[in-house]
Write a protein that holds these residues in place. Sequence first.
Motif, PDB file in Angstrom:
ATOM      1  N   ALA A  28       0.340  -0.705  -0.147  1.00 25.70           N
ATOM      2  CA  ALA A  28       0.141  -0.284   0.212  1.00 25.70           C
ATOM      3  C   ALA A  28       0.706   1.374   0.288  1.00 25.70           C
ATOM      4  O   ALA A  28       0.406   2.312  -0.811  1.00 25.70           O
ATOM      5  CB  ALA A  28      -1.051   0.121   1.283  1.00 25.70           C
ATOM      6  N   GLU A  29       1.832   1.223   0.654  1.00 25.87           N
ATOM      7  CA  GLU A  29       2.903   2.026   0.488  1.00 25.87           C
ATOM      8  C   GLU A  29       3.219   2.686  -0.368  1.00 25.87           C
ATOM      9  O   GLU A  29       3.595   3.779  -0.902  1.00 25.87           O
ATOM     10  CB  GLU A  29       4.229   2.163   1.659  1.00 25.87           C
ATOM     11  CG  GLU A  29       3.415   2.406   3.547  1.00 25.87           C
ATOM     12  CD  GLU A  29       4.443   2.314   4.554  1.00 25.87           C
ATOM     13  OE1 GLU A  29       3.551   2.058   5.115  1.00 25.87           O
ATOM     14  OE2 GLU A  29       4.480   1.369   4.237  1.00 25.87           O
ATOM     15  N   ARG A  30       4.020   1.028  -0.754  1.00 26.05           N
ATOM     16  CA  ARG A  30       4.134   2.166  -2.408  1.00 26.05           C
ATOM     17  C   ARG A  30       3.491   2.328  -4.052  1.00 26.05           C
ATOM     18  O   ARG A  30       3.889   2.924  -4.011  1.00 26.05           O
ATOM     19  CB  ARG A  30       5.022   0.355  -2.635  1.00 26.05           C
ATOM     20  CG  ARG A  30       6.232  -0.008  -1.999  1.00 26.05           C
ATOM     21  CD  ARG A  30       6.724  -1.626  -2.432  1.00 26.05           C
ATOM     22  NE  ARG A  30       7.472  -2.088  -2.145  1.00 26.05           N
ATOM     23  CZ  ARG A  30       8.539  -3.543  -1.719  1.00 26.05           C
ATOM     24  NH1 ARG A  30       7.973  -4.079  -2.717  1.00 26.05           N
ATOM     25  NH2 ARG A  30       9.671  -3.882  -1.039  1.00 26.05           N
ATOM     26  N   VAL A  31       2.367   2.015  -3.234  1.00 24.64           N
ATOM     27  CA  VAL A  31       1.543   2.568  -4.178  1.00 24.64           C
ATOM     28  C   VAL A  31       1.301   3.272  -4.401  1.00 24.64           C
ATOM     29  O   VAL A  31       0.749   4.530  -4.699  1.00 24.64           O
ATOM     30  CB  VAL A  31       0.097   1.502  -4.780  1.00 24.64           C
ATOM     31  CG1 VAL A  31      -1.265   1.803  -5.071  1.00 24.64           C
ATOM     32  CG2 VAL A  31       0.148   0.395  -4.835  1.00 24.64           C
ATOM     33  N   GLU A  32       1.408   3.539  -2.959  1.00 30.48           N
ATOM     34  CA  GLU A  32       0.855   5.620  -2.651  1.00 30.48           C
ATOM     35  C   GLU A  32       1.768   6.460  -2.662  1.00 30.48           C
ATOM     36  O   GLU A  32       2.076   7.608  -3.205  1.00 30.48           O
ATOM     37  CB  GLU A  32       0.861   5.989  -0.486  1.00 30.48           C
ATOM     38  CG  GLU A  32       0.681   6.688  -0.732  1.00 30.48           C
ATOM     39  CD  GLU A  32       0.712   6.926   1.625  1.00 30.48           C
ATOM     40  OE1 GLU A  32       0.828   8.550   1.965  1.00 30.48           O
ATOM     41  OE2 GLU A  32       0.402   6.009   1.507  1.00 30.48           O
ATOM     42  N   LEU A  33       2.766   6.110  -2.762  1.00 29.01           N
ATOM     43  CA  LEU A  33       4.400   6.560  -3.348  1.00 29.01           C
ATOM     44  C   LEU A  33       3.847   6.872  -4.932  1.00 29.01           C
ATOM     45  O   LEU A  33       4.291   8.088  -5.129  1.00 29.01           O
ATOM     46  CB  LEU A  33       5.617   5.697  -2.851  1.00 29.01           C
ATOM     47  CG  LEU A  33       7.280   6.315  -3.530  1.00 29.01           C
ATOM     48  CD1 LEU A  33       8.074   5.842  -2.647  1.00 29.01           C
ATOM     49  CD2 LEU A  33       7.397   6.780  -4.943  1.00 29.01           C
TER      50      LEU A  33
END
Length: 227
Positions: free
Chosen positions: A173-178
Motif C-alpha cells: 500500500a505504501e509503495r502504491v501511495e508513493l
Amino acid sequence: MGHDLNVERDAILAALKPVVHGIAATFGPVCDVVLHDYRHPERSVVAVAGAVTGRTVGGAMSEIGMRVLAGGDEASDELNYVSRTRNGTPVKSSTMVLRDSTGAVFGALCINVDVGAVTQVHDLLGALAGVGAAAPAELPTTTFGNDIDSVVDALVDAHRSRQRGSWAELDRAERVELFGGLDSRGVFAVRGAVEQVAARLGISRASAYNYLSRARAAHDTSTGGSA
C-alpha cells in the motif's frame, strides 16, 4: 490545424519575451521571471530574466511546472505560492498558464520573488517595535532545476523521505501511495520518468509500471473516474 496552432503558440511566446524582461526590471534583483514552452518539458525555458532560481534558457521545468503539465488543459494558475528553493531561499511564486485559442495549455509565465530580505526587514521592525518575532512557518521545498533529471530525483527523494524507510521496508500500500504521490505531482508526464524513478528506487522498470498502474487504478476508483 496543428501547424496553425503551433504558429499561434510561437507568436504568443514571442510576444511575452519582452514582458519577461519588463517585469523583472520593474521588481529588480529580488525577482526572476521565467517563460516556459511545455511542448518541450526537458528544455521548457524559452526566456528568463533575473537570477533568484538560477534558471537558464534551455533548462527544464520545475516541479510546479510538472503539476501544471499533469493537469493538462484543466490546469489552473498557481498564485502567491510560498516555498523555499533547495538552498533555503524563501520564494513567493506565481505560475500563470498559457493557452492557445482552443483553450489548450501549452506553457506558463512564472514569477519568483525572493522574500528573504522582506522577512528580515519585517523581523527588524518587529524587534524595534518591541514585538517578539514569530517562529517562521515551515515552508515546503520547491525544486527549480535546469536539469529535468534532478527535478525528478528530488521529488522521488522527498516522497520517499515522508515514508518510513527504504523501498524494501515499504508495504504494498505504501509503495502504491508513493507512486500515486509522484503521479499527482506530474512526474510521469515527463518522457522517460518511469525508467528514472525505477532506477532511483532500485527496482525494475516492469515493477515501476505495475505500481504506477495500481496507483492510477486506485485513484480512478476513489474519484469515480475512468482510466
